[in-house]
Design a protein around this motif. Structure first.
Motif, PDB file in Angstrom:
ATOM      1  N   LYS A 105       0.837  -0.924   0.179  1.00 38.81           N
ATOM      2  CA  LYS A 105       0.158  -0.026  -0.296  1.00 38.81           C
ATOM      3  C   LYS A 105       0.716   1.444   0.124  1.00 38.81           C
ATOM      4  CE  LYS A 105      -4.018   2.072   2.352  1.00 38.81           C
ATOM      5  NZ  LYS A 105      -5.020   2.072   3.961  1.00 38.81           N
ATOM      6  N   ASP A 106       2.138   1.057   0.691  1.00 35.73           N
ATOM      7  CA  ASP A 106       3.141   2.521   0.475  1.00 35.73           C
ATOM      8  C   ASP A 106       3.940   2.682  -0.643  1.00 35.73           C
ATOM      9  OD1 ASP A 106       2.892   3.287   3.297  1.00 35.73           O
ATOM     10  OD2 ASP A 106       3.405   1.938   4.334  1.00 35.73           O
ATOM     11  N   LEU A 107       4.362   1.416  -1.126  1.00 37.10           N
ATOM     12  CA  LEU A 107       4.590   1.417  -2.179  1.00 37.10           C
ATOM     13  C   LEU A 107       3.560   1.802  -3.167  1.00 37.10           C
ATOM     14  CD1 LEU A 107       7.692   0.209  -3.251  1.00 37.10           C
ATOM     15  CD2 LEU A 107       6.303  -1.859  -3.792  1.00 37.10           C
ATOM     16  N   ALA A 108       2.704   1.679  -3.484  1.00 39.57           N
ATOM     17  CA  ALA A 108       1.533   1.577  -4.518  1.00 39.57           C
ATOM     18  C   ALA A 108       1.588   3.335  -4.622  1.00 39.57           C
ATOM     19  CB  ALA A 108       0.417   2.077  -4.095  1.00 39.57           C
ATOM     20  N   VAL A 109       1.413   4.617  -3.140  1.00 36.96           N
ATOM     21  CA  VAL A 109       1.209   5.766  -2.952  1.00 36.96           C
ATOM     22  C   VAL A 109       2.825   6.145  -3.598  1.00 36.96           C
ATOM     23  CG1 VAL A 109       2.119   7.480  -0.657  1.00 36.96           C
ATOM     24  CG2 VAL A 109       0.289   5.595  -0.448  1.00 36.96           C
ATOM     25  N   VAL A 110       3.831   5.718  -3.478  1.00 39.40           N
ATOM     26  CA  VAL A 110       4.989   6.553  -4.562  1.00 39.40           C
ATOM     27  C   VAL A 110       5.043   5.962  -5.762  1.00 39.40           C
ATOM     28  CG1 VAL A 110       7.452   5.459  -4.616  1.00 39.40           C
ATOM     29  CG2 VAL A 110       6.430   5.523  -2.376  1.00 39.40           C
ATOM     30  N   MET A 111       4.228   5.344  -6.041  1.00 39.69           N
ATOM     31  CA  MET A 111       3.734   4.854  -7.788  1.00 39.69           C
ATOM     32  C   MET A 111       3.538   6.008  -8.016  1.00 39.69           C
ATOM     33  SD  MET A 111       5.885   2.560  -8.389  1.00 39.69           S
ATOM     34  CE  MET A 111       6.500   0.625  -7.710  1.00 39.69           C
ATOM     35  N   GLN A 112       1.816   6.691  -6.622  1.00 37.31           N
ATOM     36  CA  GLN A 112       1.092   7.651  -8.195  1.00 37.31           C
ATOM     37  C   GLN A 112       1.691   9.135  -7.702  1.00 37.31           C
ATOM     38  OE1 GLN A 112      -2.338   6.934  -4.926  1.00 37.31           O
ATOM     39  NE2 GLN A 112      -2.622   4.280  -6.075  1.00 37.31           N
ATOM     40  N   THR A 113       2.656   9.202  -6.593  1.00 39.12           N
ATOM     41  CA  THR A 113       3.305  10.657  -6.590  1.00 39.12           C
ATOM     42  C   THR A 113       4.520  10.787  -7.336  1.00 39.12           C
ATOM     43  OG1 THR A 113       2.941  10.599  -4.512  1.00 39.12           O
ATOM     44  CG2 THR A 113       4.411  12.243  -4.907  1.00 39.12           C
ATOM     45  N   ALA A 114       5.325   9.722  -8.088  1.00 40.23           N
ATOM     46  CA  ALA A 114       6.168   9.501  -8.837  1.00 40.23           C
ATOM     47  C   ALA A 114       5.957   9.593  -9.889  1.00 40.23           C
ATOM     48  CB  ALA A 114       7.060   8.025  -8.610  1.00 40.23           C
ATOM     49  N   LYS A 115       4.757   8.897 -10.790  1.00 37.95           N
ATOM     50  CA  LYS A 115       4.507   9.578 -11.962  1.00 37.95           C
ATOM     51  C   LYS A 115       3.601  11.095 -11.921  1.00 37.95           C
ATOM     52  CE  LYS A 115       0.545   6.346 -13.848  1.00 37.95           C
ATOM     53  NZ  LYS A 115      -0.301   5.793 -13.967  1.00 37.95           N
ATOM     54  N   GLN A 116       3.222  11.608 -10.928  1.00 38.02           N
ATOM     55  CA  GLN A 116       2.816  12.454 -10.862  1.00 38.02           C
ATOM     56  C   GLN A 116       3.738  13.680 -10.933  1.00 38.02           C
ATOM     57  OE1 GLN A 116       0.453  14.017  -7.245  1.00 38.02           O
ATOM     58  NE2 GLN A 116       0.455  16.529  -7.451  1.00 38.02           N
ATOM     59  N   TYR A 117       4.719  13.774 -10.247  1.00 39.13           N
ATOM     60  CA  TYR A 117       5.849  14.197 -10.759  1.00 39.13           C
ATOM     61  C   TYR A 117       6.703  14.492 -11.708  1.00 39.13           C
ATOM     62  CZ  TYR A 117       4.089  16.703  -6.502  1.00 39.13           C
ATOM     63  OH  TYR A 117       3.281  17.577  -5.644  1.00 39.13           O
ATOM     64  N   GLY A 118       6.463  12.907 -12.443  1.00 40.58           N
ATOM     65  CA  GLY A 118       7.704  12.536 -13.581  1.00 40.58           C
ATOM     66  C   GLY A 118       8.753  11.646 -12.797  1.00 40.58           C
ATOM     67  N   LEU A 119       8.768  10.760 -12.102  1.00 41.26           N
ATOM     68  CA  LEU A 119       9.972  10.310 -11.377  1.00 41.26           C
ATOM     69  C   LEU A 119       9.453   8.815 -11.636  1.00 41.26           C
ATOM     70  CD1 LEU A 119      10.481  12.698  -9.827  1.00 41.26           C
ATOM     71  CD2 LEU A 119      11.311  11.473  -8.200  1.00 41.26           C
ATOM     72  N   THR A 120      11.109   8.154 -11.590  1.00 40.30           N
ATOM     73  CA  THR A 120      10.889   6.400 -12.866  1.00 40.30           C
ATOM     74  C   THR A 120      11.215   6.379 -10.598  1.00 40.30           C
ATOM     75  OG1 THR A 120      11.870   6.919 -14.844  1.00 40.30           O
ATOM     76  CG2 THR A 120      12.281   4.497 -13.807  1.00 40.30           C
ATOM     77  N   VAL A 121      10.683   4.748 -11.092  1.00 40.89           N
ATOM     78  CA  VAL A 121      11.048   4.202  -9.378  1.00 40.89           C
ATOM     79  C   VAL A 121      11.716   2.898  -9.929  1.00 40.89           C
ATOM     80  CG1 VAL A 121       9.900   3.341  -7.486  1.00 40.89           C
ATOM     81  CG2 VAL A 121       9.147   5.140  -8.676  1.00 40.89           C
ATOM     82  N   ASP A 122      12.766   2.538  -9.386  1.00 43.42           N
ATOM     83  CA  ASP A 122      13.778   0.705  -9.562  1.00 43.42           C
ATOM     84  C   ASP A 122      13.016   0.602  -8.475  1.00 43.42           C
ATOM     85  OD1 ASP A 122      14.104   1.319 -12.079  1.00 43.42           O
ATOM     86  OD2 ASP A 122      15.816   1.448 -11.558  1.00 43.42           O
ATOM     87  N   LEU A 123      13.501  -0.467  -7.847  1.00 44.24           N
ATOM     88  CA  LEU A 123      13.293  -1.892  -7.121  1.00 44.24           C
ATOM     89  C   LEU A 123      14.063  -2.669  -6.469  1.00 44.24           C
ATOM     90  CD1 LEU A 123       9.438  -2.704  -6.736  1.00 44.24           C
ATOM     91  CD2 LEU A 123      10.352  -0.387  -5.792  1.00 44.24           C
ATOM     92  N   THR A 124      14.750  -2.440  -5.131  1.00 38.55           N
ATOM     93  CA  THR A 124      15.797  -3.929  -5.230  1.00 38.55           C
ATOM     94  C   THR A 124      15.035  -4.916  -5.339  1.00 38.55           C
ATOM     95  OG1 THR A 124      17.345  -2.565  -3.955  1.00 38.55           O
ATOM     96  CG2 THR A 124      17.385  -4.330  -3.450  1.00 38.55           C
ATOM     97  N   ASP A 125      15.605  -5.515  -5.489  1.00 38.06           N
ATOM     98  CA  ASP A 125      14.763  -7.208  -5.476  1.00 38.06           C
ATOM     99  C   ASP A 125      14.604  -8.077  -4.154  1.00 38.06           C
ATOM    100  OD1 ASP A 125      13.978  -9.851  -5.942  1.00 38.06           O
ATOM    101  OD2 ASP A 125      16.185 -10.684  -7.406  1.00 38.06           O
ATOM    102  N   GLY A 126      13.714  -7.691  -3.456  1.00 32.16           N
ATOM    103  CA  GLY A 126      13.559  -7.961  -2.177  1.00 32.16           C
ATOM    104  C   GLY A 126      13.598  -7.060  -0.792  1.00 32.16           C
ATOM    105  N   SER A 127      14.624  -7.300   0.018  1.00 29.89           N
ATOM    106  CA  SER A 127      14.745  -6.509   1.267  1.00 29.89           C
ATOM    107  C   SER A 127      15.846  -6.958   1.492  1.00 29.89           C
ATOM    108  CB  SER A 127      13.276  -6.031   2.059  1.00 29.89           C
ATOM    109  OG  SER A 127      14.476  -5.706   3.981  1.00 29.89           O
ATOM    110  N   GLY A 128      17.155  -6.156   1.881  1.00 22.81           N
ATOM    111  CA  GLY A 128      18.408  -6.222   2.480  1.00 22.81           C
ATOM    112  C   GLY A 128      19.237  -6.994   1.154  1.00 22.81           C
ATOM    113  N   TRP A 129      20.227  -7.706   1.435  1.00 18.34           N
ATOM    114  CA  TRP A 129      20.786  -8.762   0.212  1.00 18.34           C
ATOM    115  C   TRP A 129      21.677  -9.874   0.695  1.00 18.34           C
ATOM    116  CZ3 TRP A 129      26.366  -9.201   0.436  1.00 18.34           C
ATOM    117  CH2 TRP A 129      27.102  -9.803  -1.061  1.00 18.34           C
ATOM    118  N   PRO A 130      21.849 -11.106  -0.247  1.00 16.27           N
ATOM    119  CA  PRO A 130      21.183 -11.087  -1.238  1.00 16.27           C
ATOM    120  C   PRO A 130      19.872 -11.489  -1.630  1.00 16.27           C
ATOM    121  CG  PRO A 130      22.560 -12.680  -1.207  1.00 16.27           C
ATOM    122  CD  PRO A 130      22.463 -11.919   0.194  1.00 16.27           C
TER     123      PRO A 130
END
Length: 964
Positions: A105-130
Motif C-alpha cells: 500500500k505504501d509502495l502504491a503511494v510512491v508509484m502514484q506520486t512518482a507518476k505525478q512528478y515525473g520520477l521513475t522508480v526502480d525496486l531492489t530485488d527484495g529487502s536487504g541483500w542478497p
C-alpha cells in the motif's frame, strides 16, 4: 500442441521484451534546447533507503516532491532492517512489516506520486541483500560444493562409508561424486595429490558405502557433496528471512520474481510507468565453491571434458565466499595436483559464469522485460566473464566501490561490455566508498561524477538517501543506515537532507543531468580495444595517476588508515595491470578513447571494408594485445584471420604462449603458439609504439600531459560529442587536433547549459583552457548548430579566465571572520556564542586550534582600496575553498561556487576607492562529528577511532586579477 503453445509463449515474451526495451531506450539526438533543460529522465537517481516499512504516506509523498525539486530523475527503493538502536512502541513491528499488504500500500503511494512528478522508480530485488526471503526454501538456496575425506587402508576389501562433508554438512546434502587419490606430500595446509592416481568411483557407491582396494599407503577417499550454503538475506526487514535464492537455477529466480512482483502485490498497473526496473546487487555470496544441478553436464558440454576427477583442485575454502576470505585471507587450496591447477579453476569459473548468465541474467531479463520492466544489475562479484555478462541484462551497472580502489579501469570493465553489447544505459552506484561517510561535499561529488562519466557510464545512481527518520537513540542528524559506530559500519554517501550541502546538491544534479543527456546522444565510440583475458579484476588495482583512489581526496580528507583492498588469488592480474598503466596514460595523453574487449566479442568480430574491427555494429580502429599471460584458443585462432583481412593489431609486448583451459592443454598450447607466430607475420600487426602512432584518431590531443580523461559519442548524422575532464588540480590548456572533415565546433558547458563556438587555428587545432578539475564537451559537426546561451546565477564563474594569462593586481591575505555561534562541542578550546577575529590570516582550519572542529558558516569580510580601471576586466580567485563560498561585493550578491574553480567575474561590482568583499563559507559536518566522538558521544566514536580531520575554511590565497 504443447510445442506450438511453447512457441507462441516464447514469441510473446520476446515481443514484450522488445517493447519494454523500446519504451525505455529511445534514441536521443542532440538539441541545444534540450541540452539546456533536459527532461528528468536524464537526471541522476538515488537509492532510497527505507527503515523497513516504518514509513508514512505523507512523508513518502513529501520526499518524492523533494527529489523532483532536487533534479533527481528517479529512486531505487531499498527497505532494510538496519535500525540500531530500535526504540519506541511498535517500531520494530513496523520496520519488520516488509512484504505485507501495508508495505505494498505504501509502495502504491510512491508509484502514484512518482507518476505525478515525473520520477521513475526502480525496486531492489527484495529487502536487504542478497535476494531471497521466506518464500525461498533450503532446497532453493545457493548451492556449494564441499568435500569429505577419509583415509584408505591398503588391502582392505570391506565396504567403507562415504565420508560426509567436513564443512556445512546437512541432511539435505546430495552426493555428487566420489574419487580416490594418492597423496604425495603436503605444502603448508595443502595436500598434494598424484593426478595420475585419481579414479572416479562414483558409480560403485551403494547405500552410502563403497568397496575400493588400494595397495599403497597415502590414498584418500574424497566425497564431493552438493548442499545449500545456508545464506540468508542480510538486513531483510522481515521476521522470517528464509533463504537467499539460488542464483544458478532459473526456476527459483522466476519464483522469486513472481513473489515480489506478482498479482498479490498490486504492482502490475505500474510496470513500465513509473516502475522501470528491478535491481540485483553484485554477486558476492557465502558458498565456498558454487555448484548447480546442471554444473557437471554444462561443464562437459562447454569445456569438453569430465570435471569429476579434477574436482579436488577446486576445493578452496573462501574461493567464492567473500566473507570467509575476509576472515581468513591466508586460506590455501585444500588439494593440489601440479602447476596447471589454475587451468582447472579457470574452466570451473568459466562454467559458473555460463550458468549464472543462463539462469540469473538471461532468465531475469526475459522474465522482467516480458512484463514491461527492465533488469538492472551489477555483473560482477564472481570470477566470471564480467564483460560478456553485461550483454545479458537490460541495464548493466558498476559502482564506485568496485574492486575496492574505485579504479577507472574497473568501471570500464562494465561500461566496455555495455558498449560492445549495445546496452544504451550504463548505471553506476555512485559515491559509495569505505570509511568516507560524512566526507560528502559538492566538490567530491563533482569529481566522482566526472571520473565515472569519463569511464563510460551515463546514469548516476547516488548511494544513497535515507528516508527522513528520527528514532529514539539516534543523533539529531537522524537515521543513516551505513554509519554505525557500534557495528563498525562506515561507508556510503551522506546524500541526505541533513547534509549542510543538501541545497547545493541540486546544482550537482543539474550538472549531471545535462552531462548525462549528452552521453545518451548517439552511440559510444572507442578508437581502440584492449584485450582483457581475465575472469576477475583485482581489488588492489589502480592507476597511480588517477584521482580519488579508494574514495580518498589527498590533502583534503583524512588518509585511509589502512589498505582496505581484499586481493585474493589475483597476483597475475595485478602484475599485468601495473605494467599496463603507462600504456593507458599514453592513450589518454593522445585523446585516444579505449574500451576493454573479452574473448566472446573478439570471437564474434569481423573486419569492415575500411579495415575497422566490427563487433555487433560497433567499429574500432584497432586492437591492443599487451604482454598477455594467456589467451583463449578460439581467440588465438581468430586473430590471424582478422589481421589477414586488414584489422589493425598492436602487439605491445610478448604474445601469449599458453591458453587457460585444461582440456588437452599441451596440444592446445602448441596450437596457440602456431597461431601467434602466424599473427606476428601479418603486415597489419605492428609493435606498440609504431602501432599507436599509426592509429587514426578523429580528435587528437596534442598537449604534453596525460591528466585528461575523455569519452566520445558518435551521432547518427556523424557529429561527434566528446567529454574532456581535467583530472589535475592545476590549470591546463588542451590542444585538440582535428582529423575529421567537420567545419563547425562548439564548446558545451554542462554546468549552465551554454554553448560557444570553438575556432580552428591554422594547424587545424582547437584550444581550451581548463580550470582545475573542470570539464567541457566538444561538439563537432559538418553544419552550423543553433546555439542557446545560458547563465547560471549561482555560478558567475569567470569565463575564459586563466591565471597564466591574467595580470595579478594584488593578493588579499587578511580578513575579519565572524561566526554567529560556535557550539561548545565544535570548539577545540571551549569558545562559545558569537566569535569574531580581525586581521585573520587565511588558512585551512585544521591548523587553527579554535576553528578546527567548527561546522557553522563563517563570514569573511575585507574592506580595501583598489586601483580600479573602468576599462579593465577583473576576476577574483578565492584559491582553495572548503567547501562552498558565496561572494558579495559592496553589498551586491555576486554568486556562489560549490566546486572549483572558485573564480568570479567581479567587474560590474567594483568601484574606485574602497571596496568591501564578503565571503560566506559553508564547511562540512565532518570535523564537528569527530569532536563529538572525542567528547564521548558513542554514536560517533568510530570517527574518533579513524582519526584525522578534513580540510575546512577559506584557505586561499585570494587574488585579484586583471583579465585581458
Amino acid at each position: 500442441m504443447n510445442k506450438f503453445f511453447s512457441i507462441l509463449t516464447i514469441s510473446g515474451l520476446l515481443s514484450a521484451s522488445v517493447m519494454a526495451a523500446d519504451s525505455w531506450f529511445h534514441p536521443t539526438s542532440f538539441s541545444s534546447v534540450a541540452f539546456r533543460n533536459p527532461s528528468l529522465e536524464y537526471a541522476p537517481y538515488t537509492r532510497w533507503w527505507w527503515p523497513g516499512n516504518d514509513v508514512t504516506p505523507q512523508e513518502l509523498e513529501r520526499e518524492i516532491r523533494l527529489f523532483a525539486e532536487q533534479h533527481l530523475g528517479g529512486v531505487e527503493i531499498q527497505p532494510m532492517s538496519l535500525v540500531m538502536p530500535c526504540k519506541g512502541k511498535g517500531r520494530a513491528d513496523r520496520i519488520m512489516s516488509y512484504d505485507t499488504p501495508a508495505y505494498y500500500k505504501d509502495l502504491a503511494v510512491v508509484m502514484q506520486t512518482a507518476k505525478q512528478y515525473g520520477l521513475t522508480v526502480d525496486l531492489t530485488d527484495g529487502s536487504g541483500w542478497p535476494a531471497g526471503g521466506a518464500h525461498i526454501t533450503e532446497q532453493e538456496n545457493n548451492q556449494t560444493l564441499e568435500v569429505g575425506i577419509a583415509d584408505l587402508i591398503p588391502g582392505n576389501y570391506m565396504p567403507v562409508s562415504v565420508p560426509r562433508a567436513q564443512r556445512g554438512d546437512r541432511p539435505s546434502a546430495r552426493l555428487v561424486a566420489v574419487v580416490i587419490a594418492k597423496t604425495t606430500g603436503k605444502a603448508d595446509s595443502t595436500l598434494l595429490l598424484d593426478r595420475n592416481s585419481v579414479k572416479d568411483i562414483t558409480a560403485e557407491v551403494k547405500d552410502g558405502k563403497v568397496v575400493t582396494a588400494v595397495k599403497d599407503q597415502g590414498y584418500k577417499l574424497l566425497a564431493f557433496w552438493q548442499m545449500a550454503d545456508m545464506e540468508k538475506p542480510m538486513l531483510m526487514a522481515s521476521r522470517d528471512v528464509g533463504f537467499a535464492m539460488n542464483h544458478f537455477d532459473s526456476t527459483v529466480v522466476a519464483k522469486n520474481y513472481e513473489h515480489y512482483l506478482g498479482k498479490r502485490t498490486g504492482l502490475e498497473p505500474y510496470m513500465g510507468h513509473p516502475l522501470r526496473a528491478l535491481f540485483n546487487d553484485s554477486y558476492e555470496f557465502r558458498a565456498n565453491r558454487h555448484f548447480a544441478d546442471d554444473f557437471i553436464a554444462t561443464f562437459k558440454k562447454n569445456r569438453g571434458y569430465n570435471p569429476v576427477p579434477f574436482l579436488p583442485a577446486n576445493i578452496w575454502y573462501g574461493y567464492n565466499n567473500m566473507y570467509e576470505r575476509m576472515a581468513h585471507p591466508g586460506n590455501q587450496p585444500l588439494f593440489a595436483f601440479d602447476d596447471n591447477d589454475w587451468r582447472l579453476r579457470y574452466d570451473y569459473d568459466l562454467t559458473l559464469s555460463d550458468l549464472l548468465r543462463q539462469h540469473l541474467l538471461k532468465g531475469s531479463t526475459r522474465w522482467l522485460e516480458s512484463r514491461g520492466i527492465l533488469h538492472r544489475t551489477q555483473t560482477y562479484g564472481l570470477s566470471m566473464d564480467m564483460i560478456g555478462a553485461t550483454g545479458d541484462v537490460s541495464i548493466p551497472e558498476t559502482e564506485t566501490m568496485i574492486f575496492s580502489k574505485a579504479c577507472e579501469a574497473g568501471y570500464k570493465i562494465i561500461s566496455s561490455g555495455a558498449h560492445l553489447y549495445n546496452r544504451p544505459i550504463i548505471s553506476c552506484e555512485t559515491a559509495v566508498f569505505f570509511n568516507r561517510v560524512f566526507l560528502t561535499t559538492p566538490q567530491k561529488l563533482k569529481i566522482t561524477v566526472d571520473k565515472v562519466l569519463t569511464s563510460g557510464v551515463n546514469q548516476i545512481i547516488w548511494h544513497g538517501t535515507p528516508y527522513s527518520y528520527f528514532p529514539d537513540g539516534y543523533p539529531k542528524e537522524g537515521w543513516y543506515p551505513f554509519f554505525n559506530s557500534s557495528l563498525g559500519v562506515n561507508f556510503s554517501t551522506f546524500f541526505s537532507e541533513q547534509n549542510p550541502f543538501w541545497a547545493d546538491f541540486r546544482d550537482i544534479n543539474s550538472y549531471t543531468q545535462r552531462a548525462q543527456y549528452l552521453l545518451r546522444c548517439g552511440k559510444p565510440q572507442a578508437d581502440v580495444l584492449i584485450y582483457y583475458p581475465f575472469l576477475k579484476f583485482p581489488e588492489d588495482a589502480y592507476n597511480p595517476k588517477e584521482l580519488l583512489i579508494g574514495g580518498c581526496l589527498p590533502e583534503t580528507e583524512p588518509e585511509l588508515d589502512k589498505d582496505d583492498s581484499r586481493p585474493f588469488n589475483s597476483e597475475t592480474e595485478s602484475k599485468w595491470l601495473k605494467q599496463l598503466w603507462p600504456l593507458i596514460d599514453k592513450l589518454n595523453a593522445r585523446g585516444i578513447t579505449w574500451d576493454w574487449v573479452n574473448d566472446e566479442s573478439l570471437q564474434a568480430a569481423q573486419v569492415a571494408s575500411d579495415s575497422t574491427i566490427a563487433i555487433r555494429g560497433n567499429r574500432y580502429q584497432g586492437l591492443i594485445l599487451y604482454h598477455l599471460p594467456y589467451m583463449q584458443l578460439e581467440t588465438a585462432l581468430q586473430l590471424p584471420r582478422l589481421a589477414a583481412a586488414g584489422a589493425r593489431i598492436i602487439a605491445a609486448g610478448a604474445l601469449p604462449k599458453q591458453q587457460p583451459s585444461y582440456h588437452d592443454w599441451q596440444k592446445a598450447d602448441s596450437t596457440l603458439c602456431m597461431a601467434m607466430r602466424n599473427l606476428a607475420t601479418q603486415p597489419t600487426v605492428k609493435d606498440g609504439a609504431e602501432g599507436l602512432a599509426l592509429l587514426p584518431v578523429p580528435l587528437e590531443s596534442k598537449s604534453p600531459t596525460d591528466c585528461f580523461r575523455q569519452t566520445r559519442r558518435i551521432q547518427e548524422d556523424g557529429n561527434i560529442l566528446q567529454m574532456y575532464w581535467n583530472e589535475s588540480r592545476q590549470w591546463q590548456t588542451l590542444e585538440v587536433r582535428n582529423h575529421t572533415t567537420h567545419k563547425y565546433f562548439y564548446w558545451l558547458n554542462a554546468e549552465d547549459g551554454s554553448m560557444k563556438p570553438a575556432r580552428l587555428d591554422a594547424n587545424q587545432s582547437l584550444h581550451h583552457t581548463f580550470a582545475p578539475l573542470s570539464t567541457v564537451f566538444l561538439l563537432s559537426s559538418d553544419k552550423p548548430m543553433k546555439m542557446e546561451t545560458s547563465v547560471n546565477p549561482t555560478a558567475k564563474v569567470a569565463a575564459d579566465f586563466s591565471p597564466k594569462r591574467a595580470k595579478l593586481v594584488c593578493e588579499l591575505p587578511r580578513w575579519t571572520i565572524h561566526i554567529d555561534s560556535l557550539d561548545r562541542n565544535e570548539a577545540a578550546q571551549g569558545v562559545v556564542s558569537a566569535y569574531t577575529r580581525a586581521d585573520y590570516a587565511l588558512c585551512d582550519w585544521r591548523t587553527d586550534s579554535v576553528l578546527c572542529y567548527n561546522a557553522r558558516p563563517c563570514i569573511y569580510t575585507l574592506t580595501t582600496k583598489l586601483p580600479v580601471n573602468r576599462k579593465k576586466h577583473y576576476v577574483l580567485d578565492l584559491g582553495q575553498v572548503y567547501h562552498v563560498a558565496s561572494l558579495s561585493i559592496n553589498g551586491h550578491e555576486v554568486g556562489k561556487r560549490i566546486y572549483a574553480p572558485y573564480t568570479f567575474d567581479i567587474t560590474p561590482y567594483l568601484h574606485r576607492g574602497e571596496n568591501t568583499f564578503q565571503v560566506t563559507l559553508k564547511p562540512s559536518l565532518y570535523n564537528a562529528l569527530v569532536k563529538r566522538g572525542l567528547n564521548g558521544d558513542r554514536l560517533f566514536k568510530l570517527l574518533k577511532k579513524n582519526g584525522g580531520l578534513a580540510a575546512e575554511g577559506l584557505a586561499g590565497p585570494v587574488r585579484l586579477y586583471e583579465q585581458p
